[in-house]
Enzyme design. Structure first.
Site, PDB file in Angstrom:
ATOM      1  N   ASP A  67       0.820  -1.212   0.000  1.00 52.13           N
ATOM      2  CA  ASP A  67       0.000   0.000   0.000  1.00 52.13           C
ATOM      3  C   ASP A  67       0.852   1.260   0.000  1.00 52.13           C
ATOM      4  O   ASP A  67       2.079   1.206   0.169  1.00 52.13           O
ATOM      5  CB  ASP A  67      -0.942  -0.003   1.223  1.00 52.13           C
ATOM      6  CG  ASP A  67      -0.228  -0.340   2.536  1.00 52.13           C
ATOM      7  OD1 ASP A  67       1.020  -0.312   2.566  1.00 52.13           O
ATOM      8  OD2 ASP A  67      -0.902  -0.619   3.530  1.00 52.13           O
ATOM      9  N   ASN A 136      -6.972  -2.217  14.620  1.00 52.18           N
ATOM     10  CA  ASN A 136      -8.378  -2.528  14.312  1.00 52.18           C
ATOM     11  C   ASN A 136      -8.500  -3.741  13.383  1.00 52.18           C
ATOM     12  O   ASN A 136      -9.574  -4.032  12.873  1.00 52.18           O
ATOM     13  CB  ASN A 136      -9.069  -1.305  13.689  1.00 52.18           C
ATOM     14  CG  ASN A 136      -8.461  -0.919  12.346  1.00 52.18           C
ATOM     15  OD1 ASN A 136      -7.547  -1.575  11.857  1.00 52.18           O
ATOM     16  ND2 ASN A 136      -8.958   0.142  11.744  1.00 52.18           N
ATOM     17  N   HIS A 138      -6.873  -4.191  10.460  1.00 54.35           N
ATOM     18  CA  HIS A 138      -6.662  -3.992   9.023  1.00 54.35           C
ATOM     19  C   HIS A 138      -5.376  -4.691   8.570  1.00 54.35           C
ATOM     20  O   HIS A 138      -4.440  -4.870   9.350  1.00 54.35           O
ATOM     21  CB  HIS A 138      -6.682  -2.507   8.625  1.00 54.35           C
ATOM     22  CG  HIS A 138      -5.497  -1.693   9.007  1.00 54.35           C
ATOM     23  ND1 HIS A 138      -5.588  -0.465   9.620  1.00 54.35           N
ATOM     24  CD2 HIS A 138      -4.164  -1.904   8.852  1.00 54.35           C
ATOM     25  CE1 HIS A 138      -4.390   0.028   9.806  1.00 54.35           C
ATOM     26  NE2 HIS A 138      -3.500  -0.829   9.355  1.00 54.35           N
ATOM     27  N   GLU A 143      -9.510  -1.598   5.512  1.00 58.46           N
ATOM     28  CA  GLU A 143     -10.102  -1.200   6.781  1.00 58.46           C
ATOM     29  C   GLU A 143     -11.370  -2.009   7.076  1.00 58.46           C
ATOM     30  O   GLU A 143     -12.061  -2.456   6.147  1.00 58.46           O
ATOM     31  CB  GLU A 143     -10.452   0.294   6.734  1.00 58.46           C
ATOM     32  CG  GLU A 143      -9.230   1.207   6.608  1.00 58.46           C
ATOM     33  CD  GLU A 143      -8.522   1.439   7.945  1.00 58.46           C
ATOM     34  OE1 GLU A 143      -8.461   0.518   8.775  1.00 58.46           O
ATOM     35  OE2 GLU A 143      -8.022   2.562   8.153  1.00 58.46           O
TER      36      GLU A 143
END
Ligand code: GLP
Length: 240
Positions: A67, A136, A138, A143
């Site tokens: 990414d 979280n 990801h 996400e």
């Protein structure tokens, strides 16, 4: 999923490095999927050491990063292109023309995303994919949500992710709001995956990885469906 708890961050890094070294010895022209964040830094230091002291050869290796923030200049100190050059590529004998990171200043990020997936396909897919994990859940910048994307795409970053990554920027306002990320298919089609989680702040998400639930609200749980994942974590992440 194979799960291994190491005592320390250093041991996680060394264990991961052994897997990367074995991969390059078995297939010197491997396509490696690489990740950023603070977690892989120890592994990258180990790989640089293996190159400098043991002659580990990257001359035929191709890398594809997961990414990149969007928009961001590749020369920005917080861009993932800059991170990879500084923390790995500048210290090993890799041909930088064979290192790919999504273009954070692409005029057309949707076209960049399509081209990125096509490139991975042309390369014959990823042999060994490295992953960190967000607090979280990801992976890459996929996400949590009601649905995930299969293909490389532009993702809107959650407040939780922007807050977690604000430590690298002068202020939260400077953290980009978007990223271009490889999608779930890009990750799940890698032949082998090594997932790293270190530190207390990853304890909750590590626990979510250890039951049988798969949910798009914790994207990393989809890795439970992949046939060859090694999940390495340190005691701090395991015990909390
Ligand atoms: C970023 C990256 C992820 C990485 C995550 C965790 O958001 N896009 O690929 O796994 O951060 O980072 P850290 O290792 O610093 O906890």
């Amino acid at each position: 999923m194979e799960f291994l708890v190491c005592n320390t961050y250093e041991e996680v890094s060394q264990e991961a490095a052994r897997i990367f070294e074995a991969q390059l010895k078995a297939k010197p022209d491997s396509v490696l999927g690489l990740a950023t964040g603070s977690t892989p830094l120890g592994l990258y230091r180990e790989l640089i050491r293996a190159h400098e002291c043991g002659g580990l050869d990257f001359s035929r290796v191709t890398t594809v990063n997961l990414d990149e923030y969007y928009p961001i200049e590749p020369t920005h100190e917080q861009s993932y292109r800059y991170f990879m050059d500084k923390n790995l590529f500048d210290h090993i004998n890799i041909d930088k023309n064979n290192t790919f990171v999504p273009n954070g200043k692409a005029a057309d990020p949707a076209a960049e995303s399509v081209a990125y997936d096509e490139r991975i396909k042309r390369l014959g897919g990823i042999d060994l994919q490295l992953l960190g994990i967000g607090e979280n859940g990801h992976i890459g910048f996929n996400e949590p949500g009601a649905a995930l994307h299969a293909s490389t795409h532009v993702e809107v970053l959650t407040e939780s992710t922007r807050n977690a990554n604000a430590r690298f920027f002068a202020s939260i306002d400077e953290v980009p709001t978007h990223a271009i990320t490889t999608g779930m298919a890009g990750i799940l089609t890698a032949r082998k995956i090594v997932l790293l989680a270190c530190g207390k702040n990853k304890h909750a998400v590590v626990q979510a990885m250890l039951d049988d639930t798969v949910t798009t609200q914790i994207p990393a749980t989809l890795l439970k469906c992949h046939p060859d994942v090694l999940f390495l974590c340190d005691n701090a992440a395991y015990k909390g």
